[in-house]
Design a protein around this motif. Structure first.
Motif, PDB file in Angstrom:
ATOM      1  N   GLU A  16       0.844  -1.196   0.000  1.00 15.83           N
ATOM      2  CA  GLU A  16       0.000   0.000   0.000  1.00 15.83           C
ATOM      3  C   GLU A  16       0.882   1.250   0.000  1.00 15.83           C
ATOM      4  OE1 GLU A  16      -3.371   0.337  -0.100  1.00 15.83           O
ATOM      5  OE2 GLU A  16      -3.444  -1.825  -0.440  1.00 15.83           O
ATOM      6  N   PRO A  17       0.712   2.141  -0.984  1.00 20.39           N
ATOM      7  CA  PRO A  17       1.496   3.381  -0.999  1.00 20.39           C
ATOM      8  C   PRO A  17       1.052   4.325   0.117  1.00 20.39           C
ATOM      9  CG  PRO A  17      -0.146   3.412  -2.736  1.00 20.39           C
ATOM     10  CD  PRO A  17      -0.205   2.045  -2.111  1.00 20.39           C
ATOM     11  N   VAL A  18       1.958   5.173   0.540  1.00 20.16           N
ATOM     12  CA  VAL A  18       1.647   6.170   1.568  1.00 20.16           C
ATOM     13  C   VAL A  18       0.996   7.370   0.881  1.00 20.16           C
ATOM     14  CG1 VAL A  18       2.644   7.744   3.267  1.00 20.16           C
ATOM     15  CG2 VAL A  18       3.508   5.406   3.072  1.00 20.16           C
ATOM     16  N   PRO A  19      -0.194   7.761   1.322  1.00 21.59           N
ATOM     17  CA  PRO A  19      -0.862   8.913   0.706  1.00 21.59           C
ATOM     18  C   PRO A  19       0.010  10.167   0.776  1.00 21.59           C
ATOM     19  CG  PRO A  19      -2.372   7.743   2.155  1.00 21.59           C
ATOM     20  CD  PRO A  19      -1.002   7.166   2.387  1.00 21.59           C
ATOM     21  N   CYS A  21       2.797  10.743  -0.805  1.00 16.23           N
ATOM     22  CA  CYS A  21       4.210  10.520  -1.134  1.00 16.23           C
ATOM     23  C   CYS A  21       4.355  10.431  -2.654  1.00 16.23           C
ATOM     24  CB  CYS A  21       4.725   9.246  -0.470  1.00 16.23           C
ATOM     25  SG  CYS A  21       6.440   8.846  -0.937  1.00 16.23           S
ATOM     26  N   CYS A  24       6.062   7.100  -3.830  1.00 14.90           N
ATOM     27  CA  CYS A  24       5.100   5.989  -3.827  1.00 14.90           C
ATOM     28  C   CYS A  24       4.173   6.087  -5.040  1.00 14.90           C
ATOM     29  CB  CYS A  24       4.255   5.993  -2.557  1.00 14.90           C
ATOM     30  SG  CYS A  24       5.086   5.497  -1.044  1.00 14.90           S
ATOM     31  N   LEU A  54       9.062   1.718   0.727  1.00 15.49           N
ATOM     32  CA  LEU A  54       8.280   1.768   1.960  1.00 15.49           C
ATOM     33  C   LEU A  54       9.133   1.389   3.165  1.00 15.49           C
ATOM     34  CD1 LEU A  54       4.975   0.165   0.697  1.00 15.49           C
ATOM     35  CD2 LEU A  54       5.289   2.529   1.407  1.00 15.49           C
ATOM     36  N   HIS A  58       9.526   4.949   4.979  1.00 20.82           N
ATOM     37  CA  HIS A  58       8.300   5.121   5.743  1.00 20.82           C
ATOM     38  C   HIS A  58       8.207   4.219   6.981  1.00 20.82           C
ATOM     39  CE1 HIS A  58       6.721   7.783   2.702  1.00 20.82           C
ATOM     40  NE2 HIS A  58       6.931   6.870   1.775  1.00 20.82           N
ATOM     41  N   ARG A  59       9.302   3.723   7.455  1.00 21.08           N
ATOM     42  CA  ARG A  59       9.250   2.881   8.668  1.00 21.08           C
ATOM     43  C   ARG A  59       9.855   3.584   9.828  1.00 21.08           C
ATOM     44  NH1 ARG A  59       7.443  -2.784   7.684  1.00 21.08           N
ATOM     45  NH2 ARG A  59       7.107  -2.694   5.502  1.00 21.08           N
TER      46      ARG A  59
END
Length: 59
Positions: A16-19, A21, A24, A54, A58-59
């Motif tokens: 799932e992409p990060v909104p 970004c 992404c 990700l 994004h972690r």
């Protein structure tokens, strides 16, 4: 990924992409274009790049 019945998804669901970004979104666009062009290899590559991004960003 394990399902509730104990079996794994094959192939696994796409990440799932990060909104919001742009990176992404770019990988999602690459995957969609590859799918539209019937280029399964490029679509798979885009999913791998998104998954890697990700994990790194994004972690």
């Amino acid at each position: 990924m394990s399902r509730s019945d104990g079996f794994q998804h094959f192939p696994p669901p796409p990440p799932e992409p990060v909104p919001g970004c742009e990176t992404c979104a770019g990988f999602v666009a690459q995957e969609r274009a590859a799918v539209a062009a019937f280029d399964r290899s490029a679509a798979s590559d885009a999913r791998v790049y998104l998954h890697r991004h990700l994990g790194e960003a994004h972690r």
